[in-house]
Motif scaffolding. Structure first.
Motif, short mmCIF file in Angstrom:
data_model
loop_
_atom_site.label_atom_id
_atom_site.label_comp_id
_atom_site.label_asym_id
_atom_site.label_seq_id
_atom_site.Cartn_x
_atom_site.Cartn_y
_atom_site.Cartn_z
N ALA A 258 17.03 -21.05 32.66
CA ALA A 258 16.91 -20.83 34.07
C ALA A 258 16.40 -19.51 34.60
O ALA A 258 15.67 -19.28 35.46
N PRO A 259 16.76 -18.25 34.01
CA PRO A 259 16.76 -16.98 34.24
C PRO A 259 14.93 -16.67 33.98
O PRO A 259 14.32 -16.23 35.03
N ALA A 260 14.33 -17.50 32.88
CA ALA A 260 13.04 -17.28 32.81
C ALA A 260 12.12 -17.98 34.02
O ALA A 260 11.12 -17.47 34.51
N ARG A 261 12.55 -19.02 34.16
CA ARG A 261 12.01 -20.00 35.13
C ARG A 261 11.89 -19.54 36.44
O ARG A 261 11.07 -19.27 37.30
N ALA A 262 12.96 -18.68 36.78
CA ALA A 262 13.37 -18.18 38.17
C ALA A 262 12.47 -16.91 38.12
O ALA A 262 11.79 -16.59 39.27
N ALA A 263 12.21 -16.17 37.01
CA ALA A 263 11.22 -14.88 36.94
C ALA A 263 9.80 -15.37 37.27
O ALA A 263 9.34 -14.65 38.20
N TYR A 264 9.32 -16.45 36.64
CA TYR A 264 8.17 -16.73 36.74
C TYR A 264 7.83 -17.15 38.21
O TYR A 264 6.69 -16.97 38.76
N ARG A 265 8.76 -17.92 38.75
CA ARG A 265 8.55 -18.38 40.05
C ARG A 265 8.53 -17.25 41.02
O ARG A 265 7.55 -17.18 42.04
N SER A 266 9.31 -16.21 40.76
CA SER A 266 9.07 -15.19 41.47
C SER A 266 7.92 -14.17 41.59
O SER A 266 7.37 -13.50 42.70
N VAL A 267 7.26 -14.39 40.46
CA VAL A 267 5.81 -13.97 40.37
C VAL A 267 4.91 -14.52 41.08
O VAL A 267 3.93 -14.31 41.46
#
Length: 280
Positions: A258-267
């Motif tokens: 979940a943290p990685a997916r959230a980070a990529y969405r933020s980008v």
């Protein structure tokens, strides 16, 4: 009655048909397209085989058979034929990767002969971005220099081991893996923020075509996680990639991360599909 197989090993003479099939989904097929782009289709140069499923006299589906087994545009009939060919040949790959349904069908047919798998990642979202990042890029992320391979390599090994579950240098002492990292550095496709002789953030662009490129190996030093380095670092990699490498940037990620997916969405990445991986 003997039945002639609908699967054959493809060669350079099939290039136009193969390319048209791959270009129908340039993001989903970026890995296979990149391999053929750099090495050609003939098995001797490719270091793998490209199988074609022939239907009505034309190539209707593909399967890349190398270190990875990767079905392309393969429906149930093609999967059945590919599985028969793979079972006859014996397992030569370390993973099966591809569209969720195709890999599920392929593995259900191969598992009695090849199983058990070490790990199955059932749903890994594929994400894509084709516009400027939605957040500011880390100005300290840059291309890794050849003189810094000794700094980068331990981080690459740590990332691979954390992600795959086994170290990449357990077979040949790391010779092939190091050669691959050196190639990425030499071609300007390894990026990192390096401070005090250690990697803060890193990522590489592993597959490249004229249509898309695929980010891999995203990693933040364990002591520095949770500080936003993955967001600003990925924004920097996306900036480099869109400006100098390809018009679309893609990656796939574990659905439980979940943290990685959230980070990529933020980008600014958005989900455009999903793959399944079977690891041996």
């Amino acid at each position: 009655m003997l039945r002639t197989s609908s699967v054959r090993v493809l060669h350079e003479g099939d290039r136009d048909s193969v390319q048209a099939l791959l270009d129908a989904d340039p993001v989903g097929n970026v890995f296979v397209s990149s391999r053929l782009r750099s090495a050609g289709i003939d098995s001797g140069r490719l270091g793998a085989e490209l199988w074609g499923y022939i239907e009505g006299g034309r190539i209707a589906a593909l399967c890349y058979s190398g270190a990875n087994l990767v079905p392309v545009n393969a429906g149930p009939d093609a999967i059945r034929q590919f599985s028969e060919h793979a079972r006859w040949q014996g397992r030569r790959c370390s993973s099966i990767v591809g569209p969720v349904d195709a890999v599920a069908d392929l593995w259900s047919r191969l598992s009695p002969a090849w199983g058990p798998a070490r790990v199955i990642r059932e749903h890994q979202p594929v994400m894509e971005i084709s516009r400027s990042p939605a957040v500011g890029a880390d100005p300290l992320v840059r291309r890794v220099r050849p003189s810094e391979i000794g700094i980068l390599l331990p981080a690459c090994v740590a990332m691979f081991t954390e992600e795959v579950g086994v170290p990449p240098d357990s077979g040949d002492g790391g010779f092939l893996y190091r050669a691959r990292i050196e190639e990425l550095v030499r071609t300007g496709r390894a990026f990192a923020r390096i401070e005090g002789g250690r990697i803060v953030f890193k990522a590489e662009i592993g597959a490249v075509t004229e249509h898309a490129c695929q980010v891999q190996g995203v990693w933040v030093h364990p002591e520095l996680r949770g500080q936003g380095h993955s967001v600003t670092g990925m924004a920097a990699v996306v900036q480099y990639a869109l400006a100098e490498i390809a018009p679309r940037v893609t990656l796939y990620v574990n659905d439980y991360n979940a943290p990685a997916r959230a980070a990529y969405r933020s980008v600014g990445f958005r989900e455009v599909g999903a793959v399944r991986s079977v690891l041996f």
